[in-house]
Design a protein around this motif. Structure first.
Motif, PDB file in Angstrom:
ATOM      1  N   LYS A  45       0.805  -1.225   0.000  1.00  0.00           N
ATOM      2  CA  LYS A  45       0.000   0.000   0.000  1.00  0.00           C
ATOM      3  C   LYS A  45       0.838   1.275   0.000  1.00  0.00           C
ATOM      4  O   LYS A  45       0.520   2.232  -0.696  1.00  0.00           O
ATOM      5  CB  LYS A  45      -0.937   0.011   1.213  1.00  0.00           C
ATOM      6  CG  LYS A  45      -1.891   1.187   1.226  1.00  0.00           C
ATOM      7  CD  LYS A  45      -2.932   1.065   2.315  1.00  0.00           C
ATOM      8  CE  LYS A  45      -3.902   2.232   2.288  1.00  0.00           C
ATOM      9  NZ  LYS A  45      -4.927   2.098   3.335  1.00  0.00           N
ATOM     10  N   PHE A  46       1.932   1.284   0.795  1.00  0.00           N
ATOM     11  CA  PHE A  46       2.694   2.518   0.976  1.00  0.00           C
ATOM     12  C   PHE A  46       4.114   2.475   0.396  1.00  0.00           C
ATOM     13  O   PHE A  46       4.824   3.470   0.453  1.00  0.00           O
ATOM     14  CB  PHE A  46       2.786   2.864   2.472  1.00  0.00           C
ATOM     15  CG  PHE A  46       1.462   3.145   3.112  1.00  0.00           C
ATOM     16  CD1 PHE A  46       0.764   4.311   2.841  1.00  0.00           C
ATOM     17  CD2 PHE A  46       0.906   2.233   3.994  1.00  0.00           C
ATOM     18  CE1 PHE A  46      -0.458   4.568   3.442  1.00  0.00           C
ATOM     19  CE2 PHE A  46      -0.318   2.482   4.609  1.00  0.00           C
ATOM     20  CZ  PHE A  46      -0.997   3.647   4.331  1.00  0.00           C
ATOM     21  N   SER A  47       4.541   1.327  -0.088  1.00  0.00           N
ATOM     22  CA  SER A  47       5.910   1.147  -0.600  1.00  0.00           C
ATOM     23  C   SER A  47       6.957   1.498   0.452  1.00  0.00           C
ATOM     24  O   SER A  47       7.964   2.143   0.157  1.00  0.00           O
ATOM     25  CB  SER A  47       6.133   1.979  -1.859  1.00  0.00           C
ATOM     26  OG  SER A  47       5.255   1.591  -2.883  1.00  0.00           O
ATOM     27  N   ILE A  48       6.678   1.094   1.698  1.00  0.00           N
ATOM     28  CA  ILE A  48       7.651   1.297   2.773  1.00  0.00           C
ATOM     29  C   ILE A  48       7.940  -0.032   3.445  1.00  0.00           C
ATOM     30  O   ILE A  48       7.118  -0.944   3.414  1.00  0.00           O
ATOM     31  CB  ILE A  48       7.167   2.320   3.830  1.00  0.00           C
ATOM     32  CG1 ILE A  48       5.848   1.885   4.467  1.00  0.00           C
ATOM     33  CG2 ILE A  48       7.044   3.699   3.240  1.00  0.00           C
ATOM     34  CD1 ILE A  48       5.408   2.759   5.613  1.00  0.00           C
ATOM     35  N   GLU A  49       9.108  -0.114   4.048  1.00  0.00           N
ATOM     36  CA  GLU A  49       9.508  -1.350   4.707  1.00  0.00           C
ATOM     37  C   GLU A  49       9.244  -1.246   6.205  1.00  0.00           C
ATOM     38  O   GLU A  49       9.614  -0.262   6.846  1.00  0.00           O
ATOM     39  CB  GLU A  49      10.989  -1.613   4.456  1.00  0.00           C
ATOM     40  CG  GLU A  49      11.401  -2.996   4.859  1.00  0.00           C
ATOM     41  CD  GLU A  49      12.781  -3.353   4.357  1.00  0.00           C
ATOM     42  OE1 GLU A  49      13.505  -4.017   5.112  1.00  0.00           O
ATOM     43  OE2 GLU A  49      13.122  -2.964   3.226  1.00  0.00           O
ATOM     44  N   VAL A  50       8.590  -2.248   6.721  1.00  0.00           N
ATOM     45  CA  VAL A  50       8.309  -2.356   8.148  1.00  0.00           C
ATOM     46  C   VAL A  50       8.991  -3.632   8.630  1.00  0.00           C
ATOM     47  O   VAL A  50       8.891  -4.665   7.980  1.00  0.00           O
ATOM     48  CB  VAL A  50       6.786  -2.454   8.412  1.00  0.00           C
ATOM     49  CG1 VAL A  50       6.496  -2.597   9.887  1.00  0.00           C
ATOM     50  CG2 VAL A  50       6.058  -1.259   7.835  1.00  0.00           C
ATOM     51  N   LYS A  51       9.682  -3.557   9.759  1.00  0.00           N
ATOM     52  CA  LYS A  51      10.333  -4.752  10.296  1.00  0.00           C
ATOM     53  C   LYS A  51       9.313  -5.598  11.045  1.00  0.00           C
ATOM     54  O   LYS A  51       8.447  -5.079  11.750  1.00  0.00           O
ATOM     55  CB  LYS A  51      11.470  -4.345  11.225  1.00  0.00           C
ATOM     56  CG  LYS A  51      12.569  -3.610  10.493  1.00  0.00           C
ATOM     57  CD  LYS A  51      13.699  -3.270  11.401  1.00  0.00           C
ATOM     58  CE  LYS A  51      14.745  -2.524  10.584  1.00  0.00           C
ATOM     59  NZ  LYS A  51      15.954  -2.299  11.287  1.00  0.00           N
ATOM     60  N   GLU A  52       9.443  -6.918  10.878  1.00  0.00           N
ATOM     61  CA  GLU A  52       8.499  -7.836  11.536  1.00  0.00           C
ATOM     62  C   GLU A  52       8.482  -7.663  13.052  1.00  0.00           C
ATOM     63  O   GLU A  52       7.446  -7.828  13.676  1.00  0.00           O
ATOM     64  CB  GLU A  52       8.831  -9.280  11.175  1.00  0.00           C
ATOM     65  CG  GLU A  52       8.389  -9.657   9.786  1.00  0.00           C
ATOM     66  CD  GLU A  52       8.558 -11.141   9.501  1.00  0.00           C
ATOM     67  OE1 GLU A  52       8.207 -11.959  10.368  1.00  0.00           O
ATOM     68  OE2 GLU A  52       9.044 -11.468   8.411  1.00  0.00           O
ATOM     69  N   VAL A  53       9.623  -7.328  13.641  1.00  0.00           N
ATOM     70  CA  VAL A  53       9.668  -7.172  15.101  1.00  0.00           C
ATOM     71  C   VAL A  53       8.848  -5.977  15.573  1.00  0.00           C
ATOM     72  O   VAL A  53       8.506  -5.884  16.746  1.00  0.00           O
ATOM     73  CB  VAL A  53      11.125  -7.048  15.622  1.00  0.00           C
ATOM     74  CG1 VAL A  53      11.906  -8.305  15.341  1.00  0.00           C
ATOM     75  CG2 VAL A  53      11.827  -5.847  15.017  1.00  0.00           C
TER      76      VAL A  53
END
Length: 65
Positions: A45-53
């Motif tokens: 949706k936002f083309s950003i990376e979020v860390k699983e933690v």
């Protein structure tokens, strides 16, 4: 039966800003979205990376719609 979940950021974290949200459909199992599914939804949706933690309940409100 498919379930729709809304995942909303509780606070700023990296490139995720408080209030950003994504919708996730879970059709193959019951239960809340897994961290990998949250990461994938934000990337799509936002083309950003979020860390699983950073996908836990201290960072996001997860609600069934």
């Amino acid at each position: 039966m498919a379930k729709l979940w809304k995942v909303t950021a509780k606070r700023d974290s990296g490139k995720v800003v408080k209030g950003m949200s994504v919708e996730i459909v879970i059709s193959d199992r019951s239960g809340e979205p897994r961290p990998k599914e949250i990461v994938s939804a934000f990337q799509t949706k936002f083309s950003i990376e979020v860390k699983e933690v950073n996908c836990g309940s201290s960072y996001f409100v997860i609600e069934k719609i």
